[in-house]
Motif scaffolding. Sequence first.
Motif, PDB file in Angstrom:
ATOM      1  N   VAL A 161     -42.146 -19.200  -2.282  1.00 16.48           N
ATOM      2  CA  VAL A 161     -42.086 -20.654  -2.458  1.00 16.48           C
ATOM      3  C   VAL A 161     -42.036 -21.001  -3.948  1.00 16.48           C
ATOM      4  O   VAL A 161     -41.274 -21.875  -4.378  1.00 16.48           O
ATOM      5  N   LEU A 162     -42.832 -20.299  -4.738  1.00 18.55           N
ATOM      6  CA  LEU A 162     -42.822 -20.530  -6.188  1.00 18.55           C
ATOM      7  C   LEU A 162     -41.442 -20.242  -6.776  1.00 18.55           C
ATOM      8  O   LEU A 162     -40.901 -21.048  -7.554  1.00 18.55           O
ATOM      9  N   VAL A 163     -40.883 -19.096  -6.435  1.00 16.66           N
ATOM     10  CA  VAL A 163     -39.578 -18.700  -6.982  1.00 16.66           C
ATOM     11  C   VAL A 163     -38.497 -19.705  -6.594  1.00 16.66           C
ATOM     12  O   VAL A 163     -37.680 -20.111  -7.434  1.00 16.66           O
ATOM     13  N   GLU A 164     -38.477 -20.129  -5.349  1.00 26.22           N
ATOM     14  CA  GLU A 164     -37.460 -21.090  -4.909  1.00 26.22           C
ATOM     15  C   GLU A 164     -37.653 -22.442  -5.598  1.00 26.22           C
ATOM     16  O   GLU A 164     -36.682 -23.103  -5.993  1.00 26.22           O
ATOM     17  N   THR A 165     -38.910 -22.865  -5.775  1.00 29.34           N
ATOM     18  CA  THR A 165     -39.179 -24.131  -6.468  1.00 29.34           C
ATOM     19  C   THR A 165     -38.700 -24.059  -7.915  1.00 29.34           C
ATOM     20  O   THR A 165     -38.069 -25.003  -8.426  1.00 29.34           O
ATOM     21  N   LEU A 166     -38.994 -22.944  -8.569  1.00 28.01           N
ATOM     22  CA  LEU A 166     -38.572 -22.761  -9.954  1.00 28.01           C
ATOM     23  C   LEU A 166     -37.042 -22.686 -10.056  1.00 28.01           C
ATOM     24  O   LEU A 166     -36.446 -23.265 -10.977  1.00 28.01           O
ATOM     25  N   ARG A 167     -36.422 -21.975  -9.122  1.00 29.28           N
ATOM     26  CA  ARG A 167     -34.949 -21.849  -9.129  1.00 29.28           C
ATOM     27  C   ARG A 167     -34.282 -23.217  -9.013  1.00 29.28           C
ATOM     28  O   ARG A 167     -33.361 -23.538  -9.765  1.00 29.28           O
ATOM     29  N   ARG A 168     -34.781 -24.012  -8.080  1.00 28.84           N
ATOM     30  CA  ARG A 168     -34.183 -25.335  -7.861  1.00 28.84           C
ATOM     31  C   ARG A 168     -34.397 -26.237  -9.071  1.00 28.84           C
ATOM     32  O   ARG A 168     -33.479 -26.962  -9.481  1.00 28.84           O
ATOM     33  N   PHE A 169     -35.585 -26.183  -9.658  1.00 21.81           N
ATOM     34  CA  PHE A 169     -35.853 -27.025 -10.832  1.00 21.81           C
ATOM     35  C   PHE A 169     -34.973 -26.603 -12.012  1.00 21.81           C
ATOM     36  O   PHE A 169     -34.429 -27.446 -12.732  1.00 21.81           O
ATOM     37  N   ARG A 170     -34.823 -25.296 -12.205  1.00 22.78           N
ATOM     38  CA  ARG A 170     -33.989 -24.785 -13.289  1.00 22.78           C
ATOM     39  C   ARG A 170     -32.512 -25.173 -13.083  1.00 22.78           C
ATOM     40  O   ARG A 170     -31.796 -25.446 -14.045  1.00 22.78           O
ATOM     41  N   ASP A 220     -36.194 -25.936   0.479  1.00 20.55           N
ATOM     42  CA  ASP A 220     -35.298 -25.338   1.467  1.00 20.55           C
ATOM     43  C   ASP A 220     -35.954 -24.078   2.030  1.00 20.55           C
ATOM     44  O   ASP A 220     -35.969 -23.028   1.400  1.00 20.55           O
ATOM     45  N   GLN A 221     -36.526 -24.191   3.215  1.00 21.11           N
ATOM     46  CA  GLN A 221     -37.250 -23.074   3.819  1.00 21.11           C
ATOM     47  C   GLN A 221     -36.328 -21.897   4.111  1.00 21.11           C
ATOM     48  O   GLN A 221     -36.744 -20.741   4.090  1.00 21.11           O
ATOM     49  N   ARG A 222     -35.051 -22.172   4.348  1.00 16.73           N
ATOM     50  CA  ARG A 222     -34.101 -21.085   4.604  1.00 16.73           C
ATOM     51  C   ARG A 222     -33.921 -20.208   3.363  1.00 16.73           C
ATOM     52  O   ARG A 222     -33.799 -18.987   3.467  1.00 16.73           O
ATOM     53  N   MET A 223     -33.932 -20.846   2.199  1.00 16.60           N
ATOM     54  CA  MET A 223     -33.827 -20.081   0.958  1.00 16.60           C
ATOM     55  C   MET A 223     -35.082 -19.248   0.723  1.00 16.60           C
ATOM     56  O   MET A 223     -35.021 -18.117   0.230  1.00 16.60           O
ATOM     57  N   VAL A 224     -36.240 -19.810   1.091  1.00 16.44           N
ATOM     58  CA  VAL A 224     -37.502 -19.076   0.964  1.00 16.44           C
ATOM     59  C   VAL A 224     -37.439 -17.806   1.809  1.00 16.44           C
ATOM     60  O   VAL A 224     -37.824 -16.716   1.361  1.00 16.44           O
TER      61      VAL A 224
END
Length: 476
Positions: free
Chosen positions: A234-243, A378-382
């Motif tokens: 969840v952290l990685v996906e949140t960071l990816r989307r923000f970046r 996006d839970q699918r990306m997680v």
Amino acid sequence: MSADKFDSLGLSPWVLRQIDKLGLRTPTPIQRSCIPEILVGRDCVGAAKTGSGKTFAFALPILQKLAEDPRSYFALVLTPTHELAHQISEQFSVAGQPMGCRVCVITGGTDQLYESQRLMNRPHVVVAMPGRLADHLLGCNTFSLRGLEFLVVDEADRMLAGGFDEHLAAIAKFLPEKRQNLFFSATIRPEVTSSAIFPLHPDAFQWSESTPVATVETLDQRYILCAEYDRDQVLVETLRRFREEHPGSSVIIFTNTKKDCQLLSMTLNEIGFSNVCLHGFMKQRERVAALAQFKSSHVKTLIATDVASRGLDIPAVELVLNHRLPKFPHEYVHRVGRTARAGRSGLAISIFRFPKDLEFLAKIEETINTKLKEMPIDQRMVERIFMQVSVTKREAEIKLDNKDFEERKSNYRRIKWVEQGLDPEEEEAKFQREKKARIAARKAEMRKNRRKDTDQPLYDDERFAKVKKKRLSGKT
């Protein structure tokens, strides 16, 4: 002379000119309230939200008084972290440049002899962490604080909460009884105004922001719910989307332990998120270098423990991410205060396990008097990155020498026991017994207080209706 200008606070012309050079036009509420009271000689307790200009609220009047009566060891500022000590030192040096203010930083992490030589150079202001300053005061007599005029305790709620009492009591023996005490923090708790080690004058001036909300209005506070097993994803996906949406923005990610901090830093670097980390087991030069890279925007992501949660003024931080929640709700206030500073907007996102962390979420919302909003993810990306992140973290764990962390902790304890004249072998055995007892007591307390999911605070909050529906239907 306008009431909302610095020239209405009783500051000298040279101070006003320097303030103008620094680009400060209007005093903040804590500056407007506290500076005049400090100038007339009253003890002062000031509490305001992070980013509200607390350092200049005490630095400016101290520098003005110093200019009127220039002498060494004029003021002592005590602070809980290396980084905050260096930041306060920089602000004293910049504001006091016209009068040649000499500032000395005593924090450890560097050679003690070098620090002793700097203290012997008769600085006007000493900015110190309590433990290292106590070592100097007890170990040599090459300088004296008996002529001290000002004692400042920054982040007073943490400093006077008990954890520093041994060192503070040692320092107090070397200070004059007649002095001006200035206590500042983002939050003020009862132990601050009733300190037995540094008692305040009965006529002490107390000021705190008259607002029910403990965080600034320009801060957007969000939560993301995760399961027990996918926090990192969840952290990685949140960071990816923000970046993806804000490629040039600076981000601070908070976690709880030194090991978690180092491990998360290694994992994110391998995945492709360049970062530096900041924790207590790093050498002082490494910590200074990491912070310099982040402040200069050479590296856009900082992974840190709570050593970075207080006082650090890095105006360009757009996002604070809580990978792991702090131990206490008031520490949440300090963490999210690293963004949305000086009137800027900012975003704070915290990752909560559902429903396990709902009780702590309720405590945070009670503390800040604000309800957090959900951050879409996006839970699918997680799910898609689950294996990649898990394998990368496992590889980082293999590279990370866990023994090194444990040895550092053990060596630190032994040095302290030797300094106190205690037998390190006996104390280590005692420490291990007490550690086992604490773990057993904590497990027993958890079993005793274990709640059913439906008994968790906020479980019936409408914000979580969709999550509950998915759980009941057996979906992930």
